[in-house]
Design a protein around this motif. Sequence first.
Motif, PDB file in Angstrom:
ATOM      1  N   GLU A  68     -24.504 -18.119  -7.112  1.00  0.00           N
ATOM      2  CA  GLU A  68     -23.646 -17.250  -7.666  1.00  0.00           C
ATOM      3  C   GLU A  68     -22.699 -16.871  -6.699  1.00  0.00           C
ATOM      4  O   GLU A  68     -21.589 -16.363  -7.050  1.00  0.00           O
ATOM      5  N   LYS A  69     -23.019 -16.737  -5.388  1.00  0.00           N
ATOM      6  CA  LYS A  69     -21.920 -16.588  -4.267  1.00  0.00           C
ATOM      7  C   LYS A  69     -20.807 -17.684  -4.323  1.00  0.00           C
ATOM      8  O   LYS A  69     -19.634 -17.282  -3.938  1.00  0.00           O
ATOM      9  N   LEU A  70     -21.070 -18.779  -4.636  1.00  0.00           N
ATOM     10  CA  LEU A  70     -20.133 -19.787  -4.399  1.00  0.00           C
ATOM     11  C   LEU A  70     -19.136 -19.574  -5.803  1.00  0.00           C
ATOM     12  O   LEU A  70     -17.944 -19.897  -5.710  1.00  0.00           O
ATOM     13  N   ARG A  71     -19.686 -19.166  -6.981  1.00  0.00           N
ATOM     14  CA  ARG A  71     -18.932 -18.908  -7.880  1.00  0.00           C
ATOM     15  C   ARG A  71     -18.059 -17.794  -7.979  1.00  0.00           C
ATOM     16  O   ARG A  71     -16.857 -17.948  -8.097  1.00  0.00           O
ATOM     17  N   ARG A  72     -18.417 -16.793  -7.009  1.00  0.00           N
ATOM     18  CA  ARG A  72     -17.512 -15.728  -6.718  1.00  0.00           C
ATOM     19  C   ARG A  72     -16.627 -15.971  -5.702  1.00  0.00           C
ATOM     20  O   ARG A  72     -15.460 -15.555  -5.924  1.00  0.00           O
ATOM     21  N   TYR A  73     -16.872 -16.863  -4.846  1.00  0.00           N
ATOM     22  CA  TYR A  73     -15.797 -17.345  -3.773  1.00  0.00           C
ATOM     23  C   TYR A  73     -14.829 -18.159  -4.800  1.00  0.00           C
ATOM     24  O   TYR A  73     -13.740 -18.101  -4.123  1.00  0.00           O
ATOM     25  N   GLU A  74     -15.030 -19.030  -5.258  1.00  0.00           N
ATOM     26  CA  GLU A  74     -14.406 -19.749  -6.092  1.00  0.00           C
ATOM     27  C   GLU A  74     -13.284 -19.047  -7.009  1.00  0.00           C
ATOM     28  O   GLU A  74     -11.890 -19.436  -6.979  1.00  0.00           O
ATOM     29  N   ALA A  75     -13.872 -17.893  -7.697  1.00  0.00           N
ATOM     30  CA  ALA A  75     -12.859 -16.992  -8.562  1.00  0.00           C
ATOM     31  C   ALA A  75     -11.822 -16.167  -7.494  1.00  0.00           C
ATOM     32  O   ALA A  75     -10.803 -16.232  -7.572  1.00  0.00           O
ATOM     33  N   LEU A  76     -12.449 -15.851  -6.179  1.00  0.00           N
ATOM     34  CA  LEU A  76     -11.517 -15.440  -5.198  1.00  0.00           C
ATOM     35  C   LEU A  76     -10.347 -16.238  -4.617  1.00  0.00           C
ATOM     36  O   LEU A  76      -9.365 -15.909  -4.617  1.00  0.00           O
ATOM     37  N   HIS A  77     -10.694 -17.667  -4.430  1.00  0.00           N
ATOM     38  CA  HIS A  77      -9.858 -18.475  -4.117  1.00  0.00           C
ATOM     39  C   HIS A  77      -8.888 -18.710  -4.936  1.00  0.00           C
ATOM     40  O   HIS A  77      -7.564 -19.112  -4.649  1.00  0.00           O
ATOM     41  N   ARG A  78      -9.210 -19.073  -6.397  1.00  0.00           N
ATOM     42  CA  ARG A  78      -8.161 -18.927  -7.265  1.00  0.00           C
ATOM     43  C   ARG A  78      -7.135 -17.693  -7.470  1.00  0.00           C
ATOM     44  O   ARG A  78      -5.914 -18.121  -7.663  1.00  0.00           O
ATOM     45  N   LYS A  79      -7.728 -16.678  -7.318  1.00  0.00           N
ATOM     46  CA  LYS A  79      -6.659 -15.371  -7.207  1.00  0.00           C
ATOM     47  C   LYS A  79      -6.056 -15.364  -5.958  1.00  0.00           C
ATOM     48  O   LYS A  79      -4.770 -15.042  -6.156  1.00  0.00           O
ATOM     49  N   CYS A  80      -6.593 -15.785  -4.891  1.00  0.00           N
ATOM     50  CA  CYS A  80      -5.802 -15.578  -3.587  1.00  0.00           C
ATOM     51  C   CYS A  80      -5.210 -16.917  -2.931  1.00  0.00           C
ATOM     52  O   CYS A  80      -4.692 -16.777  -1.809  1.00  0.00           O
ATOM     53  N   GLY A  81      -5.305 -18.017  -3.882  1.00  0.00           N
ATOM     54  CA  GLY A  81      -4.931 -19.352  -3.291  1.00  0.00           C
ATOM     55  C   GLY A  81      -3.502 -19.513  -2.935  1.00  0.00           C
ATOM     56  O   GLY A  81      -2.741 -18.788  -3.276  1.00  0.00           O
ATOM     57  N   PRO A  82      -3.183 -20.676  -2.285  1.00  0.00           N
ATOM     58  CA  PRO A  82      -1.590 -20.807  -2.078  1.00  0.00           C
ATOM     59  C   PRO A  82      -0.892 -20.647  -3.339  1.00  0.00           C
ATOM     60  O   PRO A  82      -1.169 -21.225  -4.310  1.00  0.00           O
TER      61      PRO A  82
END
Length: 510
Positions: free
Chosen positions: A114-128
């Motif tokens: 679950e933590k990895l899925r939340r991180y992936e969503a954060l990375h998509r929102k904040c990525g380069p």
Amino acid sequence: MGSKKRSRSCRILAAVEGLEAKLERNSTTTFVMSLVIPVLCLLCVPFLVYRRPTLEWLQTIRVTAGIGSLESPEDKLLGGLLPPGFDESSCLSRYQAALYRKASPHKPSPFLVEKLRRYEALHRKCGPNTELYNRSIQQLESGHSTGPMECNYVVWIPHYGLGNRVMSIVSGFLYALLNDKVLLIHVDQDMEDLFCEPFPDTSWVLPKDFPIENLEELEGDATLSYGKLIRDKIIDNDMRFATKVTLPAYVYLHLPWYSKEWDRLFYCEDAQQMLRKIPWLLLRTDEYFVPSLFLVDEYAEELQQLFPERTTVFHHLIRMFPLVPIPFETMLNQIVNCTLNHHILPAINPQEPAAAPSNAVKVKAVLVTNLNSSYHDRLRDMYYEHSTTSGEVITVHQPSHEEKQHTDQRSHNVKAWSEITLLSFSDVLVTTAWSTFGYVAQGLGGLKPWILLRHPRPGVACVQAMSTEACFHAPPDYDCRARKGGADLSAVVPYVRHCEDVEVGLKLFD
């Protein structure tokens, strides 16, 4: 890697059972070396992007070599460690590397997934190149900050060899995960196209136009180094309590093995809380500092939920010693004694010639990775010229013969990463002490290696590691709770203890 703790030539011996020989000895050795090893190197390396032949072609090669058929894994997402949604053809190794290893008995916790899925969503929102990333860059260019933003970042800066780099990336990722920050990696030319993108629909590569230049030249005396800022009282960890405060636009975390006392205050809980206010953290380390995170009270509960088996952190998220040189014959004897005493390899019959391989004979394939080919040559001759007491046939292989380490060359790093991955496919792994090369292989493969001791005792050439975790070579000796130096942090909690191969090092145990 030039230091008392950095070894330039890693000697690792992997004994891999189950390769059924179908050809005569000479042709077997040639065929395995020229076909099987390149296939594994180029296709089945996690995060390695190279040739993309068809799955059917790979099946043909494996069957012809006598390795068996390639079957689809029952769970190609590895229990949720890998996210769905990737184009499988973009990186074959992402889903196929697991086919070359035994199924891992260690399953990720639901909380970690679950933590990895939340991180992936954060990375998509904040990525380069996202809107929020661009806004964060504007704040960075302003030269100051007043606290955390919607998107906050850890920028990883490469340091030393590939083994060190992989371990420090894992450490940086766990740190980002615990602090809801986004991990971006600074990719030099020597690392281009070495790793696949780990997060779907985004990138973890720091853009080339990042406004802070010459990241590789940052050292402990940098103006915005955390240790220097604390020492000179420009910032204070008590700022973590302030609601309105002017802070630097970024802070540089200088955490290689030779970092100073002030730099290492990073590992204290009050520093962790204060640094959470900084939108940009630039991280340079060659260490696997995960054990230190387990000593921070604030992280304890979440880490327990993420990793109920504490010794699976690296497994799931994922050389001669310069000042104490060991003579070649001494090390060779140590390797032979270790593998014979622990029944990893069979003894030889000095008076009998080697038997020709056949379908009725069990074959063990030995992979030697070393900058020097002498170890391979002596082991190969030993088993090529004599039969074994067990009746087994032993074949010995060495993929590359670099002679010297060239960390700044991409071709060298490709070979190194390929050999690390080949080692991770082993059934049994034997490594030298202090070997970051070996740590990565054992973490990927979930292996507990036999470690060749730097100072072997009579009758004890090697010991088996108690866990698959890597060793934190140069941990701090400052007790953050007692506020005093010279502390033995292996006595703080029962699951962080000294390493088998590094007396002062720390690692995770169950």
